[in-house]
Design a protein around this motif. Structure first.
Motif, PDB file in Angstrom:
ATOM      1  N   UNK A   3       0.817  -1.199   0.000  1.00 12.02           N
ATOM      2  CA  UNK A   3       0.000   0.000   0.000  1.00 12.02           C
ATOM      3  C   UNK A   3       0.852   1.251   0.000  1.00 12.02           C
ATOM      4  N   UNK A   7       1.100   4.212  -2.751  1.00 10.58           N
ATOM      5  CA  UNK A   7       0.914   5.612  -2.357  1.00 10.58           C
ATOM      6  C   UNK A   7       2.059   6.481  -2.883  1.00 10.58           C
ATOM      7  N   UNK A  89      -3.047  -0.521  15.071  1.00 10.30           N
ATOM      8  CA  UNK A  89      -3.834  -1.699  14.693  1.00 10.30           C
ATOM      9  C   UNK A  89      -2.994  -2.974  14.679  1.00 10.30           C
ATOM     10  N   UNK A  93      -5.072  -5.757  17.000  1.00 12.23           N
ATOM     11  CA  UNK A  93      -5.797  -6.928  16.493  1.00 12.23           C
ATOM     12  C   UNK A  93      -5.206  -8.246  16.987  1.00 12.23           C
ATOM     13  N   UNK A 117     -11.119   2.331  17.854  1.00 19.80           N
ATOM     14  CA  UNK A 117     -11.156   2.902  16.508  1.00 19.80           C
ATOM     15  C   UNK A 117     -11.999   4.174  16.428  1.00 19.80           C
TER      16      UNK A 117
ATOM     17  N   UNK B  86     -11.602   4.711   2.437  1.00 22.34           N
ATOM     18  CA  UNK B  86     -11.181   3.324   2.619  1.00 22.34           C
ATOM     19  C   UNK B  86      -9.799   3.098   2.032  1.00 22.34           C
ATOM     20  N   UNK B  87      -9.417   3.939   1.077  1.00 19.19           N
ATOM     21  CA  UNK B  87      -8.095   3.797   0.461  1.00 19.19           C
ATOM     22  C   UNK B  87      -7.025   4.513   1.268  1.00 19.19           C
ATOM     23  N   UNK B  88      -7.391   4.990   2.461  1.00 18.27           N
ATOM     24  CA  UNK B  88      -6.447   5.772   3.259  1.00 18.27           C
ATOM     25  C   UNK B  88      -5.352   4.890   3.838  1.00 18.27           C
ATOM     26  N   UNK B  89      -4.283   5.539   4.237  1.00 20.21           N
ATOM     27  CA  UNK B  89      -3.217   4.850   4.946  1.00 20.21           C
ATOM     28  C   UNK B  89      -2.837   5.693   6.135  1.00 20.21           C
ATOM     29  N   UNK B 121     -12.187   3.730  10.821  1.00 25.58           N
ATOM     30  CA  UNK B 121     -12.730   2.407  11.133  1.00 25.58           C
ATOM     31  C   UNK B 121     -12.656   1.363  10.016  1.00 25.58           C
ATOM     32  N   UNK B 125      -6.269  -1.457   4.316  1.00 24.50           N
ATOM     33  CA  UNK B 125      -5.128  -2.191   4.891  1.00 24.50           C
ATOM     34  C   UNK B 125      -5.427  -2.700   6.302  1.00 24.50           C
ATOM     35  N   UNK B 126      -6.146  -1.887   7.087  1.00 23.41           N
ATOM     36  CA  UNK B 126      -6.480  -2.289   8.449  1.00 23.41           C
ATOM     37  C   UNK B 126      -7.504  -3.415   8.452  1.00 23.41           C
ATOM     38  N   UNK B 129      -5.992  -6.722   7.965  1.00 15.31           N
ATOM     39  CA  UNK B 129      -5.364  -7.230   9.184  1.00 15.31           C
ATOM     40  C   UNK B 129      -6.417  -7.754  10.149  1.00 15.31           C
ATOM     41  N   UNK B 130      -7.531  -7.039  10.230  1.00 14.15           N
ATOM     42  CA  UNK B 130      -8.615  -7.470  11.122  1.00 14.15           C
ATOM     43  C   UNK B 130      -9.146  -8.844  10.711  1.00 14.15           C
TER      44      UNK B 130
END
Lengths: 159, 173
Positions: A3, A7, A89, A93, A117, B86-89, B121, B125-126, B129-130
């Motif tokens: 990612x 970016x 995170x 997790x 969160x 949602x595409x954030x980092x 939330x 990427x998060x 992982x979740x």
């Protein structure tokens, strides 16, 4: 990681394109990026330092200890821990998964994750500087209330 | 004096680090090492995000932001805010300057809140992982419940602050 690379490619491509179209504007954009970085740096360093201190003083084992009882008070404590702490995170997790394996209740674990969160006490001063006090207060208060509702529903549906 | 105030938290934290390192070396090492690891992570994705925000500010005309996520953008504006976030980092506080830049360009207040909520939330990427750690049912259910909550928060906050526009935020500073 992938990612991050994406970016960077995006930013570099946009920068090159911008530079070819208009040098002056590109300079202005870079100056802006640099200024907002400098503006955020003090708060960011503070927050990052605080994360380290929290992780050292409240190690995962201590947080795990909160999950022993399923009393309303225990649940409240967990939601406060989630709201106050700022755990990245990639630590939160795995911790949550190990708590579940160790027998912690699903609702409790869900509350920890959702409050973590949706509520950010540590970052609130920074949020205030961007959006004002009322905005920050209400966004986090609504986040806290909704986090409780969401995790209660998750507990009912998944258990 | 202003600089000292800006760095107050950092100075305090550094003092705690030094104290820990001195009296509780084991804890001190953990604190400093975790901070350093995290700093490294942050420095990795901050430059591209800030460069993109700078470019957005000089190149994207106000009308484009207003048309897509402005006060009259409706459901499409909401969807777009969610999609982009949602595409954030990176952690939420990196999203603050992005949302602030969008507001400045005429983004609707609810959409900016939805953008921040989604950033916090459900960034992809998060989420990956979740799913890996918590399993698909847990993650999908949380996602399904969180999205309406985030959208609701956006509209509620707009009602509380009393305006769809940026001024609502500025007035209450």
């Amino acid at each position: 990681m992938l990612f991050n690379i994406f970016l960077y490619i995006l930013a570099v491509a946009a920068l090159l394109y911008s530079f070819r179209r208009d040098r002056q504007k590109t300079k202005k954009a870079l100056k802006m990026a640099w200024n907002s970085f400098l503006n955020m740096l003090p708060a960011m360093l503070g927050i990052i330092g605080l994360i380290g201190v929290i992780l050292a003083l409240v190690p995962p084992e201590v947080i795990a200890g909160l999950f022993g009882s399923n009393s309303p008070f225990g649940i409240l404590l967990i939601s406060l821990a989630g709201a106050v702490t700022l755990i990245p995170a990639f630590i939160a997790f795995p911790l949550a998964a190990s708590l579940l394996q160790a027998g912690a209740g699903l609702t409790a674990v869900a509350i920890f994750i959702t409050t973590l969160l949706m509520v950010g006490i540590v970052t609130a001063p920074l949020e205030v500087s961007f959006f004002g006090r009322k905005f920050t207060l209400w966004r986090n208060a609504l986040g806290f209330a909704l986090a409780l509702v969401i995790s209660a529903l998750m507990g009912v549906i998944l258990q | 004096m202003k600089t000292v105030k800006k760095y107050a938290l950092f100075i305090l934290v550094a003092a705690v680090d030094i104290f820990l390192r001195w009296h509780y070396p084991a804890k001190g090492v953990v604190a400093i090492k975790s901070s350093m690891d995290y700093l490294e992570e942050m420095l990795l994705f901050i430059p591209p995000i800030f460069v993109l925000v700078g470019l957005l500010d000089v190149w994207v005309p106000r009308q484009i932001v207003e048309r897509n996520v402005g006060p009259e953008s409706g459901a499409r504006g909401v969807a777009l805010s969610i999609l982009v976030a949602t595409a954030a980092a990176g952690p939420l506080y990196v999203g603050f300057p992005v949302a602030a830049a969008l507001l400045k360009k005429g983004c609707r207040l609810a959409n900016a809140v939805i953008f921040l909520g989604t950033w916090a939330t459900v960034k992809i990427p998060m989420l990956m992982m979740e799913i890996k750690f918590m399993g698909l049912p847990f993650s999908l259910l949380r996602l399904a419940l969180t999205l309406p909550a985030v959208i609701g928060t956006g509209y509620l906050l707009e009602m509380i602050l009393g305006s769809k526009r940026t001024e609502a935020v500025k007035e209450h500073r």
